[in-house]
Design a protein around this motif. Structure first.
Motif, PDB file in Angstrom:
ATOM      1  N   ILE A 161       0.839  -1.216   0.000  1.00 52.14           N
ATOM      2  CA  ILE A 161       0.000   0.000   0.000  1.00 52.14           C
ATOM      3  C   ILE A 161       0.863   1.251   0.000  1.00 52.14           C
ATOM      4  N   LYS A 162       1.903   1.273   0.826  1.00 52.34           N
ATOM      5  CA  LYS A 162       2.784   2.443   0.904  1.00 52.34           C
ATOM      6  C   LYS A 162       3.408   2.756  -0.455  1.00 52.34           C
ATOM      7  N   LYS A 163       3.958   1.734  -1.123  1.00 50.99           N
ATOM      8  CA  LYS A 163       4.590   1.967  -2.416  1.00 50.99           C
ATOM      9  C   LYS A 163       3.553   2.275  -3.484  1.00 50.99           C
ATOM     10  N   PHE A 164       2.410   1.585  -3.456  1.00 47.89           N
ATOM     11  CA  PHE A 164       1.357   1.796  -4.443  1.00 47.89           C
ATOM     12  C   PHE A 164       0.867   3.235  -4.413  1.00 47.89           C
ATOM     13  N   LYS A 165       0.819   3.836  -3.231  1.00 48.42           N
ATOM     14  CA  LYS A 165       0.368   5.223  -3.097  1.00 48.42           C
ATOM     15  C   LYS A 165       1.399   6.225  -3.606  1.00 48.42           C
ATOM     16  N   ASN A 166       2.672   5.884  -3.490  1.00 47.94           N
ATOM     17  CA  ASN A 166       3.707   6.891  -3.684  1.00 47.94           C
ATOM     18  C   ASN A 166       4.484   6.826  -4.985  1.00 47.94           C
ATOM     19  N   ILE A 167       4.643   5.655  -5.583  1.00 44.94           N
ATOM     20  CA  ILE A 167       5.509   5.595  -6.758  1.00 44.94           C
ATOM     21  C   ILE A 167       4.771   6.069  -8.010  1.00 44.94           C
ATOM     22  N   SER A 168       5.560   6.275  -9.048  1.00 47.39           N
ATOM     23  CA  SER A 168       5.001   6.713 -10.329  1.00 47.39           C
ATOM     24  C   SER A 168       4.471   5.506 -11.101  1.00 47.39           C
ATOM     25  N   ALA A 169       3.804   5.785 -12.222  1.00 50.28           N
ATOM     26  CA  ALA A 169       3.341   4.707 -13.096  1.00 50.28           C
ATOM     27  C   ALA A 169       4.355   4.419 -14.192  1.00 50.28           C
ATOM     28  N   ALA A 170       5.337   5.289 -14.355  1.00 50.65           N
ATOM     29  CA  ALA A 170       6.348   5.097 -15.389  1.00 50.65           C
ATOM     30  C   ALA A 170       7.525   6.015 -15.097  1.00 50.65           C
ATOM     31  N   LYS A 171       8.679   5.659 -15.662  1.00 52.15           N
ATOM     32  CA  LYS A 171       9.867   6.481 -15.460  1.00 52.15           C
ATOM     33  C   LYS A 171       9.735   7.815 -16.179  1.00 52.15           C
ATOM     34  N   THR A 172       9.243   7.793 -17.423  1.00 50.50           N
ATOM     35  CA  THR A 172       9.160   9.042 -18.191  1.00 50.50           C
ATOM     36  C   THR A 172       7.879   9.184 -19.008  1.00 50.50           C
ATOM     37  N   VAL A 173       7.246   8.099 -19.423  1.00 49.02           N
ATOM     38  CA  VAL A 173       6.222   8.180 -20.470  1.00 49.02           C
ATOM     39  C   VAL A 173       4.929   8.835 -20.000  1.00 49.02           C
ATOM     40  N   HIS A 174       4.330   8.339 -18.945  1.00 50.20           N
ATOM     41  CA  HIS A 174       3.069   8.916 -18.450  1.00 50.20           C
ATOM     42  C   HIS A 174       2.958   8.702 -16.949  1.00 50.20           C
ATOM     43  N   HIS A 175       2.277   9.602 -16.265  1.00 52.29           N
ATOM     44  CA  HIS A 175       2.075   9.526 -14.818  1.00 52.29           C
ATOM     45  C   HIS A 175       3.402   9.337 -14.088  1.00 52.29           C
ATOM     46  N   LYS A 301      -2.341   7.261 -22.919  1.00 57.11           N
ATOM     47  CA  LYS A 301      -2.216   8.221 -24.018  1.00 57.11           C
ATOM     48  C   LYS A 301      -2.853   9.563 -23.679  1.00 57.11           C
ATOM     49  N   MET A 302      -3.976   9.547 -22.971  1.00 54.93           N
ATOM     50  CA  MET A 302      -4.602  10.811 -22.581  1.00 54.93           C
ATOM     51  C   MET A 302      -3.726  11.589 -21.599  1.00 54.93           C
ATOM     52  N   GLU A 303      -3.070  10.878 -20.678  1.00 48.48           N
ATOM     53  CA  GLU A 303      -2.171  11.548 -19.742  1.00 48.48           C
ATOM     54  C   GLU A 303      -0.950  12.096 -20.467  1.00 48.48           C
ATOM     55  N   THR A 304      -0.415  11.325 -21.416  1.00 44.87           N
ATOM     56  CA  THR A 304       0.714  11.799 -22.211  1.00 44.87           C
ATOM     57  C   THR A 304       0.330  13.069 -22.959  1.00 44.87           C
ATOM     58  N   LEU A 305      -0.854  13.069 -23.544  1.00 49.42           N
ATOM     59  CA  LEU A 305      -1.337  14.235 -24.286  1.00 49.42           C
ATOM     60  C   LEU A 305      -1.559  15.419 -23.349  1.00 49.42           C
ATOM     61  N   LYS A 306      -2.131  15.163 -22.188  1.00 50.33           N
ATOM     62  CA  LYS A 306      -2.360  16.239 -21.209  1.00 50.33           C
ATOM     63  C   LYS A 306      -1.047  16.903 -20.812  1.00 50.33           C
ATOM     64  N   GLU A 307      -0.032  16.079 -20.552  1.00 48.34           N
ATOM     65  CA  GLU A 307       1.264  16.625 -20.158  1.00 48.34           C
ATOM     66  C   GLU A 307       1.896  17.419 -21.302  1.00 48.34           C
ATOM     67  N   MET A 325       5.012   8.076 -28.867  1.00 43.58           N
ATOM     68  CA  MET A 325       3.989   7.255 -28.214  1.00 43.58           C
ATOM     69  C   MET A 325       2.628   7.397 -28.886  1.00 43.58           C
ATOM     70  N   LEU A 326       2.331   8.614 -29.376  1.00 50.27           N
ATOM     71  CA  LEU A 326       1.039   8.867 -30.003  1.00 50.27           C
ATOM     72  C   LEU A 326       1.075   8.620 -31.510  1.00 50.27           C
ATOM     73  N   ASP A 327       2.286   8.484 -32.061  1.00 50.92           N
ATOM     74  CA  ASP A 327       2.489   8.190 -33.480  1.00 50.92           C
ATOM     75  C   ASP A 327       1.876   9.259 -34.380  1.00 50.92           C
ATOM     76  N   THR A 328       1.974  10.511 -33.953  1.00 50.06           N
ATOM     77  CA  THR A 328       1.414  11.606 -34.751  1.00 50.06           C
ATOM     78  C   THR A 328       1.967  12.942 -34.275  1.00 50.06           C
ATOM     79  N   ASN A 329       1.794  13.962 -35.082  1.00 53.00           N
ATOM     80  CA  ASN A 329       2.080  15.334 -34.688  1.00 53.00           C
ATOM     81  C   ASN A 329       0.858  15.865 -33.940  1.00 53.00           C
TER      82      ASN A 329
END
Length: 335
Positions: A161-175, A301-307, A325-329
């Motif tokens: 629970i402690k780690k699940f609350k605090n770590i990221s979902a990815a190193k760089t890509v999203h979240h 993909k929505m989080e990547t786009l938001k960022e 990641m989105l394969d587009t401009n």
């Protein structure tokens, strides 16, 4: 705690005075920089002429910037290491379409010169509120075996629970921020709940459980902030297989857990990236697995786009260039 750190005012304590932090996302070509940053990494390289220089990656809560020390023996260059907070003076320039910092002076910062929360990116949502909402989904599950499985993870396993609350979902890509794994998992669970309401042939309890657990392996794949990097286990095995093994271990602790249900849960986790080329050992073979992979892909993909669209460059309405990641401009919609 990480949650309380996220709420600290955006200021930097510098030489005993309150000084507004110059965040990396604000950098522009030609800027002169003098502030404190976290040294994420430091490596030595050689120029084509054979001269040594230092590659330094600097980080704050808004991003990272590639930095160079072209003359490591200069009098203004002090001793420092990766994961040190460093006081930096230098010049921003554009190189191959990206900003780069030429470091003129650098030293280890004193403790009164920085606030750690300025250097750790955090979810914009309250971590405890998100976890409470996620627990509502646990309580909504009617299948007694699935309920026990979720309870073992999200109620009884305090280390998880402690780690699940605090770590990221990815190193760089999203979240890629504190609380990122929780925010992503909750978002995917919400979408799966909506899909189960809309398509009555979906097994809601199975889908909700797999949405909550699909990235459980990331608590072992990624290290906590400020490092936020792949662990040895993460590099060797990856979160999909790690997560599958974690879930199967918990299932073994539950008496008479149905074999078929265990296989369905395992399949959803192993196939949640949707395609073999995206790292899934299996492609989705049941409706719940397909629904999960679509929800996971959409939220990432929505989080990547938001960022992307929150950057200063996007506010101009200009095209931002091809995004792998989105394969587009992409560009921001201006009203």
């Amino acid at each position: 705690s990480s949650d309380s750190q996220c709420k600290i005012s955006i200021v930097n304590i510098y030489l005993g005075k309150v000084k507004k932090m110059r965040y990396i996302e604000m950098f522009k070509d030609g800027d002169r920089i003098s502030d404190v940053y976290l040294c994420k990494s430091k490596t030595t390289a050689l120029t084509k002429a054979g001269r040594e220089y230092e590659n330094v990656l600097l980080q704050d809560k808004t991003g990272v910037i590639d930095s160079k020390i072209w003359d490591p023996m200069s009098g203004g260059i002090g001793d420092f290491s990766a994961m040190d907070y460093v006081a930096v003076t230098g010049q921003i320039s554009s190189y191959n379409g990206s900003l780069q910092l030429k470091i003129d002076r650098i030293r280890v910062a004193n403790e009164n010169e920085y606030v750690p929360s300025d250097y750790v990116p955090c979810s914009r949502y309250d971590i405890n509120d998100m976890y409470e909402e996620l627990m509502g989904y646990v309580k909504s599950v009617k299948n007694k075996y699935i309920s026990q499985l979720l309870t073992k993870f999200f109620v009884e396993d305090t280390a998880f629970i402690k780690k699940f609350k605090n770590i990221s979902a990815a190193k760089t890509v999203h979240h890629g921020f504190v609380g990122g794994l929780l925010e992503h998992s909750l978002s995917v669970t919400r979408m799966c709940g909506h899909m189960a309401d809309n398509y009555d042939f979906l097994n809601r309890d199975l889908l909700i459980a797999c949405a909550m657990l699909h990235d459980a392996g990331k608590v072992k794949e990624l290290s906590e902030f400020p490092k936020n990097d792949y662990t040895d286990e993460g590099n060797y095995i990856g979160h999909i297989v790690i997560g599958y093994e974690m879930v199967m271990e918990k299932i073994k602790e539950i008496e008479d857990f149905p074999t078929e249900l265990a296989s369905q849960i395992g399949h959803c986790i192993l196939s949640h990236h949707g395609e073999l080329e995206y790292g899934s050992p299996k492609k989705p073979s049941i409706a719940e697995a397909l629904a999960l992979s679509m929800a996971d892909n959409m939220d990432a993909k929505m989080e990547t786009l938001k960022e992307l669209l929150s950057t200063p460059q996007a506010q101009t309405g200009e095209w931002l260039g091809f995004q792998k990641m989105l394969d587009t401009n992409v560009r921001k919609t201006l009203v």
